[in-house]
Design a protein around this motif. Structure first.
Motif, PDB file in Angstrom:
ATOM      1  N   ILE A 127     -28.974 -25.024  19.258  1.00 20.78           N
ATOM      2  CA  ILE A 127     -28.315 -25.234  17.950  1.00 20.78           C
ATOM      3  C   ILE A 127     -29.331 -25.193  16.801  1.00 20.78           C
ATOM      4  CG2 ILE A 127     -27.093 -26.936  16.524  1.00 20.78           C
ATOM      5  CD1 ILE A 127     -25.196 -25.589  18.393  1.00 20.78           C
ATOM      6  N   PRO A 128     -30.466 -25.907  16.882  1.00 21.70           N
ATOM      7  CA  PRO A 128     -31.444 -25.842  15.783  1.00 21.70           C
ATOM      8  C   PRO A 128     -31.943 -24.420  15.492  1.00 21.70           C
ATOM      9  CG  PRO A 128     -31.931 -27.709  17.173  1.00 21.70           C
ATOM     10  CD  PRO A 128     -30.852 -26.945  17.859  1.00 21.70           C
ATOM     11  N   LEU A 129     -32.156 -23.607  16.526  1.00 20.89           N
ATOM     12  CA  LEU A 129     -32.608 -22.235  16.308  1.00 20.89           C
ATOM     13  C   LEU A 129     -31.553 -21.417  15.563  1.00 20.89           C
ATOM     14  CD1 LEU A 129     -34.272 -21.492  19.771  1.00 20.89           C
ATOM     15  CD2 LEU A 129     -35.446 -21.583  17.564  1.00 20.89           C
ATOM     16  N   LEU A 130     -30.302 -21.601  15.922  1.00 25.64           N
ATOM     17  CA  LEU A 130     -29.225 -20.895  15.218  1.00 25.64           C
ATOM     18  C   LEU A 130     -29.137 -21.340  13.758  1.00 25.64           C
ATOM     19  CD1 LEU A 130     -26.376 -20.950  17.916  1.00 25.64           C
ATOM     20  CD2 LEU A 130     -27.746 -18.975  17.214  1.00 25.64           C
ATOM     21  N   MET A 131     -29.283 -22.616  13.519  1.00 27.79           N
ATOM     22  CA  MET A 131     -29.259 -23.123  12.143  1.00 27.79           C
ATOM     23  C   MET A 131     -30.377 -22.509  11.325  1.00 27.79           C
ATOM     24  SD  MET A 131     -28.435 -27.152  12.924  1.00 27.79           S
ATOM     25  CE  MET A 131     -28.925 -27.670  11.281  1.00 27.79           C
ATOM     26  N   ARG A 132     -31.542 -22.417  11.916  1.00 31.12           N
ATOM     27  CA  ARG A 132     -32.708 -21.879  11.204  1.00 31.12           C
ATOM     28  C   ARG A 132     -32.487 -20.428  10.784  1.00 31.12           C
ATOM     29  NH1 ARG A 132     -37.785 -20.413  14.748  1.00 31.12           N
ATOM     30  NH2 ARG A 132     -36.330 -18.708  15.183  1.00 31.12           N
ATOM     31  N   ASP A 133     -31.922 -19.623  11.675  1.00 34.85           N
ATOM     32  CA  ASP A 133     -31.867 -18.185  11.440  1.00 34.85           C
ATOM     33  C   ASP A 133     -30.582 -17.693  10.787  1.00 34.85           C
ATOM     34  OD1 ASP A 133     -34.297 -18.210  12.673  1.00 34.85           O
ATOM     35  OD2 ASP A 133     -33.793 -16.726  14.217  1.00 34.85           O
ATOM     36  N   LEU A 134     -29.510 -18.491  10.834  1.00 33.26           N
ATOM     37  CA  LEU A 134     -28.211 -17.962  10.415  1.00 33.26           C
ATOM     38  C   LEU A 134     -27.643 -18.573   9.137  1.00 33.26           C
ATOM     39  CD1 LEU A 134     -26.336 -17.753  13.863  1.00 33.26           C
ATOM     40  CD2 LEU A 134     -27.584 -15.934  12.667  1.00 33.26           C
ATOM     41  N   LEU A 135     -27.996 -19.802   8.810  1.00 34.82           N
ATOM     42  CA  LEU A 135     -27.273 -20.508   7.749  1.00 34.82           C
ATOM     43  C   LEU A 135     -27.972 -20.431   6.399  1.00 34.82           C
ATOM     44  CD1 LEU A 135     -26.098 -23.743   9.608  1.00 34.82           C
ATOM     45  CD2 LEU A 135     -24.871 -21.580   9.281  1.00 34.82           C
TER      46      LEU A 135
END
Length: 544
Positions: A318-326
């Protein structure tokens, strides 16, 4: 994994903190007795307690852990929801809540005292208290690591700030504050996870693109199915017997029907019908939660090739997705959602801990017959102590790449044997008081022995998660056998003392507490519960 947060993101986080504390201050005005503090005065409607019920389970452990499971095991993770939650939640509402609520107990251990004896109550109270402190520590550790990685907050700062805020609003407003905050947190969590899932699917080419990339990943075709391969090879190395009996029956029913951190929300409802509806209302959003937890985990698996390596644990999905997508603004909502999930989970642990410690350990076995104000003060002191102990146990979880594995091990230790004791005692009036105690103790020890044997390499269950499934089944079986044996050589309670506590023995002195409107068809627990089961089964039809 540092996030590019700006002033707008921090303002959203600050606004959330202020709102949470404001709810705590407002709820304090309603606290005039220990019943208000521990059970919200038993005056809340079903939709409030139902959303709090599901939110209390939707902690940082659920979000980070189920996303980690989605990355590690693929679609099989949905078993935790559709067979591992919904049937047990419906069973709790239809069968067990009337016994809990109408007996006017304040906790699960107190019910065990009425059904069995004080020794069984004390044993369950101690094991429950220990479990809640350990689980609160996992919540705290998970969020602190995320805040350090994403925002650059030092680990001690993340731990202290988050713990102090939870401590403040529970100490101020008790369970009322926790429940109203959990309703708020439910919507905040979804507001953070839904954009993350949508943007993730767009990044991988939609659902079809995700499925094609999962087939090319380490999971392969098995990562897209739930039941296929469960008699042989699958990503979880789980057999269908372990899934159905270990997870779907023992672990699931053990957690949802006897875990006081959840049952406490239903006990705060305004009448029996609202108490029965609480877990059933919660079952409907629970069915769809995998779309914002498991699915993002699978998306992270195909976007980050090193996920699952020693330097990039599955917990980082989840943290990796937040970093790259939001983008900023949405990023602030997502970070706030993680904060909200932590607080919802830890608040459930701590509010359950302070109630059981005060009523089932301190009042029942240490200081009896004091005035109500005394126990209200003890409850607030227990809240402070629970948060402090949670900080102390936070780093036990550090040795787990997937914190869900650790959590399931705890459930097999503490919830599986309790369910065996409870379910046998509920349906078998002959079961004796000391059978309850020795069965519960033996089952708990059996779960520990099973887990230690797996860790020592004496038995091979394949994966740590599968070891929890089998450990739960072993604990349940040992508990039942010991309970039967002890029952045959000890004396049962008189039938008059079991009325309202055993299935088929109604308490004739219980008055009807139904409210106007409870008879309407759309408020029927049976109808709504059946609908939840059908919907969960239908979801399996999408991916077999």
């Amino acid at each position: 994994m540092r996030l590019d947060v700006n002033l707008l993101d921090y303002l959203l986080i600050a606004l959330y903190f202020a709102t949470v504390l404001g709810i705590g201050v407002a709820a304090r005005r309603r606290i005039s007795s220990s019943l208000d503090f521990f059970l919200a005065g038993r005056g809340l409607p079903a939709w409030i307690t139902g959303l709090a019920f599901v939110s209390a389970n939707l902690g940082a452990i659920e979000i980070l852990g189920m996303a980690a499971n989605g990355a590690q095991y693929g679609a099989m993770t949905v078993h935790y929801y559709w067979i591992g939650a919904v049937p047990a939640m419906v069973f709790l509402g239809l069968v067990m809540m009337p016994f809990y609520y109408r007996s006017k107990v304040r906790s699960v251990p107190e019910f065990l005292r009425k059904r069995f004896n004080g020794a069984t109550q004390l044993l369950n109270a101690i094991t429950f208290a220990v479990a809640q402190i350990l689980i609160a520590g996992v919540n705290l550790y998970a969020l602190a690591l995320v805040m350090e990685a994403l925002l650059g907050w030092p680990l001690p700062v993340s731990v202290v700030v988050s713990a102090v805020i939870v401590l403040s609003y529970i100490t101020l407003g008790g369970l009322s504050s926790a429940i109203y905050n959990e309703v708020l947190q439910f919507f905040v969590i979804l507001a953070g996870l839904i954009p993350l899932t949508v943007l993730g699917l767009m990044k991988v080419g939609g659902v079809s693109g995700l499925f094609e990339k999962v087939r090319q990943s380490a999971l392969g075709e098995g990562g897209l199915h739930t039941w296929a391969g469960t008699s042989g090879d699958n990503p979880m190395n789980a057999h269908w017997i372990g899934i159905v009996f270990g997870l779907g029956f023992v672990l699931s029913f053990g957690y949802w029907t006897t875990n006081f951190a959840e049952v406490q929300r239903a006990l705060s409802a305004r009448n029996t019908n609202a108490a029965r509806l609480t877990p059933i209302v919660a079952a409907y959003p629970k069915i769809f939660i995998p779309l914002v937890t498991v699915l993002p985990g699978m998306i992270a698996l195909v976007l980050f090739s090193d996920l699952g390596s020693p330097g990039q644990p599955y917990n980082n999905a989840i943290p990796l997705l937040m970093r790259d997508l939001l983008p900023n603004g949405v990023l602030g909502v997502a970070v706030t959602g993680l904060l909200a999930s932590f607080m919802a989970g830890m608040a459930a642990n701590i509010s359950g801990f302070n109630t059981v410690f005060t009523n089932d350990i301190w009042q029942a076995h240490v200081k009896r017959d004091r005035d109500d104000g005394y126990y209200l003060r003890v409850g607030r002191i227990a809240t402070v102590a629970g948060v402090a102990l949670g900080v102390g146990t936070a780093f036990i979880a550090a040795g787990y790449s997937n914190i869900m594995n650790y959590l399931q091990a705890l459930f097999s230790f503490f919830n599986a044997p309790l369910f065996a004791t409870f379910i046998v005692g509920l349906f078998w009036k002959r079961m004796t008081p000391w059978a309850g105690f020795w069965g519960l103790l033996s089952g708990t020890l059996a779960a520990f022995v099973s887990y230690i044997s797996f860790k020592a390499g004496l038995v091979d269950f394949g994966t740590e998660l599968n070891a929890s499934f089998w450990g739960a089944g072993i604990a349940f079986a040992v508990d039942v056998v010991v309970s039967v044996v002890v029952t045959l050589v000890t004396t049962a309670k008189p039938v008059e003392e079991l009325r309202g506590l055993v299935y088929g023995l109604s308490a004739v002195d219980l008055e009807d507490d139904a409210l106007a409107g409870d008879k309407k068809w759309y408020r029927s627990p049976v109808l709504l519960g059946t609908g939840a089961l059908i919907l969960a089964a239908a979801m399996y039809g999408v991916i077999l």
